[in-house]
Design a protein around this motif. Structure first.
Motif, short mmCIF file in Angstrom:
data_model
loop_
_atom_site.label_atom_id
_atom_site.label_comp_id
_atom_site.label_asym_id
_atom_site.label_seq_id
_atom_site.Cartn_x
_atom_site.Cartn_y
_atom_site.Cartn_z
N ALA A 128 12.12 -22.31 -18.44
CA ALA A 128 10.87 -21.65 -18.06
C ALA A 128 10.34 -20.81 -19.21
N ALA A 129 9.05 -20.54 -19.18
CA ALA A 129 8.40 -19.67 -20.16
C ALA A 129 7.65 -18.58 -19.40
N LEU A 130 7.97 -17.33 -19.66
CA LEU A 130 7.42 -16.21 -18.92
C LEU A 130 6.51 -15.38 -19.82
N LEU A 131 5.24 -15.29 -19.45
CA LEU A 131 4.28 -14.49 -20.19
C LEU A 131 3.74 -13.41 -19.27
N THR A 132 4.42 -12.28 -19.28
CA THR A 132 4.01 -11.17 -18.42
C THR A 132 2.94 -10.34 -19.13
N ALA A 133 2.19 -9.57 -18.32
CA ALA A 133 1.15 -8.67 -18.84
C ALA A 133 0.13 -9.43 -19.67
N PHE A 134 -0.37 -10.54 -19.14
CA PHE A 134 -1.27 -11.40 -19.90
C PHE A 134 -2.72 -11.13 -19.50
N GLY A 135 -3.12 -9.88 -19.61
CA GLY A 135 -4.50 -9.50 -19.32
C GLY A 135 -4.93 -8.36 -20.21
N ASN A 136 -5.83 -7.54 -19.72
CA ASN A 136 -6.23 -6.35 -20.47
C ASN A 136 -5.01 -5.52 -20.83
N ASP A 137 -4.05 -5.49 -19.96
CA ASP A 137 -2.72 -4.93 -20.23
C ASP A 137 -1.76 -6.12 -20.38
N TYR A 138 -1.25 -6.52 -21.63
CA TYR A 138 -1.50 -5.80 -22.87
C TYR A 138 -1.79 -6.77 -24.01
N VAL A 139 -2.52 -7.85 -23.71
CA VAL A 139 -2.80 -8.84 -24.75
C VAL A 139 -3.66 -8.28 -25.88
N PRO A 140 -4.73 -7.54 -25.60
CA PRO A 140 -5.55 -7.06 -26.73
C PRO A 140 -4.79 -6.17 -27.70
N GLY A 141 -3.90 -5.33 -27.19
CA GLY A 141 -3.13 -4.47 -28.07
C GLY A 141 -2.12 -5.23 -28.89
#
Length: 386
Positions: A123-136
């Motif tokens: 599996a591949a888990l990409l948590t916090a994939f929104g405004n928190d915290y991709v831009p940072g």
């Protein structure tokens, strides 16, 4: 597109926006949630999409949603309470998983607890994939890349800010419930080359945002996991939240109370209970006019060991909920069409590559407004606090 995209929590405020963004990108997601009536209404509005009833209180119903290679997007929060069922389902199926969380304890749980199990299952888990915290994460990686031309980056500071808006409710009820859920919890920082637990708000500093000094206080994010992978020599990664304005000093001063909230359970429950009452009175959606007038700002600064500013990256974008919906839709469709790089708990740069992430973020309206180097380092005072 042959890989299925399943959206869990589709009928909530954030989930519905993600569904709309997915459809706008040509995807036909399976809409999943607790309410058959709400699912049918959303499906009809979006052109007749497949639906599935599933409840995180019934983990088997969530596991039945996904198979190997599918993409599962979860917007069901607060994630510290309700997020585990979706991650468990993705790990068991060997699926790709993305979520909208901004809750530091849950982010840490995904990387440290679920990550090794995901590696074993594929599996591949990409948590916090929104405004928190991709831009940072993106801003920090771009700053590090630029800093390498001038020296050896040892520290990165990332700041999140909002300008514009107005007097309306700035957050959805779901966001407020997530904030309440972690109000008394410790967060973390990357200090001296390792992850360390600490209270939120321990450090405070100002950033230059649109020519104005704006204060921010420290918070846990995805950056503390992502940026040391991108630049293994980093000694310090700090993430600052600048949503509190002049009240940042109060948040900073109150950080000393967090250890007491964890040591005295009754006190912690009282604090979160009072905050929960306030969140419960909030409307489901934030004020639309307030969102339309707001702009999100992300600043990342990279320093060398001596504290000299080597590079600065500034990104801007529309309102935070638009960012989250579009980033999740981009990430899900990109993963469904081309897969991701690696298994386990991944960060956005690791999963897609910096250039691809930069291009994907631009489709969500996140664009660079200019970068600087050490020549103006006097405008960036260092952090204060423990």
């Amino acid at each position: 597109m042959t890989v299925r995209i399943v959206l869990l929590g589709a009928t909530g405020y954030t989930g519905a926006r993600v569904a709309e963004s997915l459809v706008a990108r040509g995807a036909t997601p399976v809409l999943a949630g607790r309410s058959r009536g709400k699912l049918d209404a959303l499906s009809a509005r979006l052109g007749g999409l497949e639906t599935a009833v599933a409840d995180v209180g019934d983990p088997a119903s969530v596991r039945s949603l996904v198979g190997a290679g599918d993409v599962l997007v979860s917007t069901v929060g607060p994630f510290t309470r309700f997020g585990g069922a979706a991650v468990d389902a993705a790990v068991a199926a060997g699926a790709v998983y993305l979520d909208s969380t901004g809750e530091p304890p849950f982010i840490r749980r995904v990387f440290e607890q679920y990550g090794p199990a995901a590696e074993r299952s594929g599996a591949a888990l990409l948590t916090a994939f929104g405004n928190d915290y991709v831009p940072g994460v993106l801003a920090g990686a771009l700053a590090v890349r630029d800093a390498r031309r001038a020296g050896t980056p040892a520290r990165v500071d990332v700041g999140y800010f909002i300008s514009g808006g107005g007097g309306g409710q700035p957050f959805s009820r779901g966001t407020l419930n997530s904030l309440v859920g972690v109000a008394a919890e410790p967060v973390y920082a990357w200090r001296d080359g390792e992850l360390r637990s600490e209270a939120a708000g321990v450090r405070m500093r100002t950033f230059d945002v649109n020519g104005r000094p704006r204060p921010g206080v420290t918070i846990g994010g995805a950056e503390q996991f992502a940026l040391p992978r991108f630049e293994p020599g980093l000694r310090v990664v700090d993430v600052y939240l600048g949503w509190f304005g002049q009240a940042s000093g109060v948040v900073h001063a109150a950080s000393g109370l967090t250890p007491w909230l964890s040591r005295v359970p009754a006190l912690g429950r009282a604090v979160t209970g009072l905050a929960g009452l306030a969140a419960g009175r909030a409307s489901e959606a934030p004020d639309a006019e307030n969102l339309a007038r707001s702009t999100s700002h992300f600043v990342a600064e990279a320093f060398d060991d001596a504290g000299t500013l080597l590079a600065r990256t500034r990104l801007v974008s529309p309102d935070a909920y638009a960012i989250t919906a579009d980033l999740l839709a981009w990430g899900a469709t990109r993963a469904a069409e081309h897969g991701v790089r690696g298994t386990g708990a991944l960060d956005p740069v690791c999963a897609f590559g910096l250039d691809e992430l930069t291009a994907g973020a631009a489709t969500a309206g996140i664009v660079e407004t200019g970068a600087g180097n050490g020549s103006d380092s006097g405008a960036t005072p260092g952090p204060t606090g423990r």
